[in-house]
Design a protein around this motif. Structure first.
Motif, short mmCIF file in Angstrom:
data_model
loop_
_atom_site.label_atom_id
_atom_site.label_comp_id
_atom_site.label_asym_id
_atom_site.label_seq_id
_atom_site.Cartn_x
_atom_site.Cartn_y
_atom_site.Cartn_z
N VAL A 64 0.84 -1.20 0.00
CA VAL A 64 0.00 0.00 0.00
C VAL A 64 0.88 1.24 0.00
O VAL A 64 1.79 1.38 0.82
N LYS A 65 0.58 2.13 -0.92
CA LYS A 65 1.31 3.39 -1.03
C LYS A 65 0.37 4.55 -0.72
O LYS A 65 -0.72 4.64 -1.28
N ALA A 66 0.81 5.41 0.17
CA ALA A 66 0.06 6.64 0.42
C ALA A 66 0.21 7.55 -0.78
O ALA A 66 1.34 7.82 -1.22
N LEU B 219 5.26 4.07 0.45
CA LEU B 219 4.83 2.88 1.16
C LEU B 219 4.47 3.19 2.61
O LEU B 219 5.12 4.00 3.27
N ILE B 220 3.42 2.54 3.07
CA ILE B 220 2.95 2.73 4.43
C ILE B 220 4.01 2.23 5.41
O ILE B 220 4.60 1.17 5.23
N ARG B 221 4.26 3.02 6.44
CA ARG B 221 5.16 2.62 7.51
C ARG B 221 4.46 2.87 8.84
O ARG B 221 4.20 4.01 9.20
N PHE B 222 4.16 1.80 9.55
CA PHE B 222 3.43 1.93 10.81
C PHE B 222 4.32 2.33 11.97
O PHE B 222 3.82 2.49 13.09
N LEU C 178 -8.78 2.04 4.82
CA LEU C 178 -8.40 1.79 3.43
C LEU C 178 -7.48 0.57 3.32
O LEU C 178 -7.62 -0.24 2.39
N CYS C 179 -6.56 0.44 4.25
CA CYS C 179 -5.66 -0.73 4.24
C CYS C 179 -6.45 -2.01 4.45
O CYS C 179 -6.17 -3.04 3.82
N PRO D 234 -7.41 7.60 -5.38
CA PRO D 234 -5.96 7.86 -5.38
C PRO D 234 -5.14 6.71 -4.82
O PRO D 234 -4.02 6.45 -5.29
N LEU D 235 -5.67 5.99 -3.81
CA LEU D 235 -4.95 4.84 -3.27
C LEU D 235 -4.82 3.74 -4.32
O LEU D 235 -3.75 3.12 -4.46
N VAL D 236 -5.89 3.50 -5.08
CA VAL D 236 -5.84 2.47 -6.14
C VAL D 236 -4.89 2.89 -7.25
O VAL D 236 -4.11 2.08 -7.76
#
Length: 665
Positions: free
Chosen positions: A38-40, A49-52, A88-89, A122-124
């Motif tokens: 998943v990319k913001a 890329l998502i980083r928690f 979204l994730c 935008p996420l897609v």
């Protein structure tokens, strides 16, 4: 005899590529898959890329959406903590990694379109994997429109609370409900409950993710859902003593300057441990949040887990927000008399109405003597007119900076509105001017006239208001319902077969009464404070406090409504209409302040000596104690006007019919 095929390498490649679709996907938790896939989108605070690591509190709730032992996840979260990205994730995980049919619900159709255009699409577009799986718009391999998006293994359907049709006949094992406290009540029940009930056929496979900031105490769906769950709160460790604690607004401190002004830049967090009491810098707060799970803190439940995980999180946990900005937001909301927004959105807590019904005795105790008919702080006058079958009641209100108000005059004009005399009296009253403390004479800038009534009374009000909109006399009609604007754009109502149409403004009376009630109960001088004179009779105070806010539960919804505690409430209605008139004209109050040159030595009402005001107040209290809930007071029973009210400016002669105040604009 067939010729040998000479492209064996391509055959091997095609077969191996086809075999990849037979290989099961790797067993990844939602957080692991999201950090790989998943990319913001560009435009977010941290695109890519998502980083928690920046929001470790998102890990557990997101992984719970794939936990077979959990069927319901409730997020009562504040602003700037990533609740939308978490949802979204979870939805993307059920498109690419664990294909499942889903339903997404928003409060309204507009909210749904906004979410699609600014969040989901935008996420897609930022993910090649999701673009390949979701059907192309106007393609033949599936559906992709504003109502549904399909992909191999399932579909994502969209719904909104204001449309029961979008909920009927639809069910899916995974349901996401966003901003549940903004949902409209339906005759069938709460929209979240309806979708959850329709998913019962999926048994243990069904899962509900509900997200919202809370609203009003006792009427908030998300708070009720949070209390039904196990009540998890995120704990952090003090960088100095190691004590585990939740981040609370009460522990935020800041300094004041030599002149008493607040200094948000000095904001810091104070450890709650009794034997510590050290202050954290912003960097230490952020580090404590990021390292919470590493040191054994993190999410901790208050109640046993029974399949429903509920989470509470406020804005203090946002690593993207500095304490000084949160403190500044608090000070701004407090100055604007809008602390509810800060409590709901930033602290993720419900707002509890302080004093749903103000006592008339409390308002009497605050009565004061004005230094002039219009004190120095008053900048513009508006009037609210309430029509009854035998009279017109009207209040003239002076408004100052921050919508601080002064009740300048309250008058009852006796007469049948079906006849012309009482309207002539209204013309005479509206043509008056009032003496300002600076020496200027202030006219009434706008008037709202209530047109509600039975029989021909509405028509009589239409006849009087016809053609006067451009001269700032506005015909209004009160409309019940929460979430409505104070004043809506006018609609055209015909006041006769050959007559011109009347511009009729709709007033959201529920919201307006809530604002007026809060301000009448406000005890701190400044923006929003309501000043009342000490020469009013006790009946006015009783009418101004004649309604209370009651919460009832109907079909799963907590419904708030105003209920009368006595028959007469005209003073409250008049104040609501005068406030609506202010909203219609929307004056530039700072510019009016300069024009009036309100630089007088004492801009607060001058308190009278004890011996001069004690007698009127004693009379008010005695009269209030003797009040009964009678429907009306005949004119001969009213007290004669006091010397102060008689000195509020000379009344002009009654104008001739057809030559009223509105014709002299």
């Amino acid at each position: 005899m067939s010729a040998p095929f000479g492209n064996a390498s391509e055959i091997i490649f095609a077969v191996s590529r086809a075999q990849r679709h037979l290989r099961p996907p790797p067993d990844l938790r939602p957080t692991e898959w999201a950090e790989q896939s998943v990319k913001a989108p560009i435009g977010n605070a941290i695109p890519g890329l998502i980083r928690f690591d920046n929001a470790p509190y998102q890990r557990e709730p997101l992984d719970m959406t794939a936990d077979p032992d959990c069927q319901r996840i409730t997020l009562m979260w504040g602003a700037q903590v990533g609740k939308t990205m978490l949802a979204l994730c979870a939805q993307a995980y059920r498109i690419a990694q664990n294909p499942t049919s889903q339903i997404m619900m928003q409060p309204s159709q507009g909210d749904l379109h906004t979410w699609l255009e600014t969040k989901f699409n935008p996420l897609v577009e930022a993910s090649d994997e999701l673009q390949e799986l979701i059907a192309k718009p106007r393609g033949r391999d599936g559906v992709n429109n504003q109502r549904m998006k399909s992909y191999p293994g399932g579909f994502l359907m969209f719904s909104w609370s204001g449309s029961p049709k979008t909920m009927r006949g639809r069910s899916a094992p995974f349901i996401v409900c966003d901003e549940t406290d903004g949902y409209d009540r339906t005759a069938e029940g709460h929209p979240v409950g309806l979708l959850w009930q329709r998913a019962a056929t999926f048994g243990d496979q069904r899962k509900l993710l509900e997200i919202s900031t809370p609203t009003i105490k006792g009427a908030s769906w998300i708070e009720s859902a949070f209390e039904q769950g196990d009540g998890r709160r995120f704990h952090v460790a003090c960088p100095h003593c190691g004590h585990h604690q939740t981040l609370r607004w009460a522990q935020v401190v800041w300094d004041k300057g030599a002149g008493g002004e607040h200094l948000p830049s000095s904001a810091r967090y104070l450890c709650e441990a009794e034997d510590c009491g050290t202050v954290w810098s912003d960097g230490e707060r952020v580090a404590a949040i990021r390292d919470a799970e590493k040191v054994g803190a993190g999410w901790k439940a208050e109640r046993p887990f029974t399949g429903h995980a509920s989470y509470h999180l406020n804005e203090l946990y946002s690593t993207m927000r500095k304490l000084r900005d949160i403190v500044q937001s608090f000070l701004d909301k407090k100055a604007a008399n809008d602390l509810q927004t800060f409590v709901n959105v930033s602290l993720a807590e419900t707002w509890e109405e302080a004093g749903e019904q103000l006592k008339s005795s409390d308002l009497i105790a605050r009565a004061e003597r004005f230094a002039a008919p219009v004190p120095a702080g008053g900048l513009v006058l508006t009037c609210g007119v309430d029509m009854q079958e035998d009279r017109l009641e009207l209040e003239t209100v002076a408004w100052g900076l921050g919508e601080e108000s002064w009740s300048v005059d309250y008058t009852v004009l006796w007469g049948d509105p079906l006849h012309g005399d009482v309207w002539d009296d209204l013309d005479a009253h509206l043509s008056r001017t009032w003496l300002h403390q600076s020496g200027a004479q202030l006219p009434i800038s706008a008037t709202c006239l209530d047109t509600g009534g039975r029989g021909g009374y509405t028509q009589a009000a239409y006849d009087y208001a016809r053609g006067k909109t451009g001269r700032r006399l506005f015909a209004i009609k009160g409309v019940e319902g929460w979430g409505r604007p104070i004043v809506s754009a006018p609609s055209k109502k015909k006041s006769g077969q050959r007559a011109r149409k009347v511009d009729l403004f709709s007033v959201g009376v529920d919201e307006a009464k809530l604002i007026v009630a809060r301000r009448l109960a406000q005890t701190a001088l400044g923006p929003g404070y309501c000043h009342v004179p000490d020469d009013r009779d006790a009946e006015w105070f009783a009418m101004a406090t004649a309604e209370k806010l009651v919460t009832k539960h109907l079909r799963g919804f907590a419904v708030r409504s105003w209920h009368k505690t006595r028959d007469r409430n005209e003073a409250l209605d008049c104040r609501v209409y005068a406030y609506a008139a202010l909203k219609v004209i929307n004056p530039n109050l700072p510019r009016l302040a300069k024009r009036l040159a309100t630089d007088v030595d004492d801009d607060e009402p001058t308190p009278a000596p004890v011996e001069t005001i004690s007698a009127p107040r004693a009379r008010l209290r005695a009269s209030a104690a003797a009040q009964t809930a009678q429907a009306g007071i005949p004119p001969e029973d009213q007290e004669p006007p006091s010397a102060q009210s008689a000195a509020k400016g000379a009344r002009q002669k009654r104008p001739k019919r057809g030559a009223s105040w509105v014709n002299r604009w």
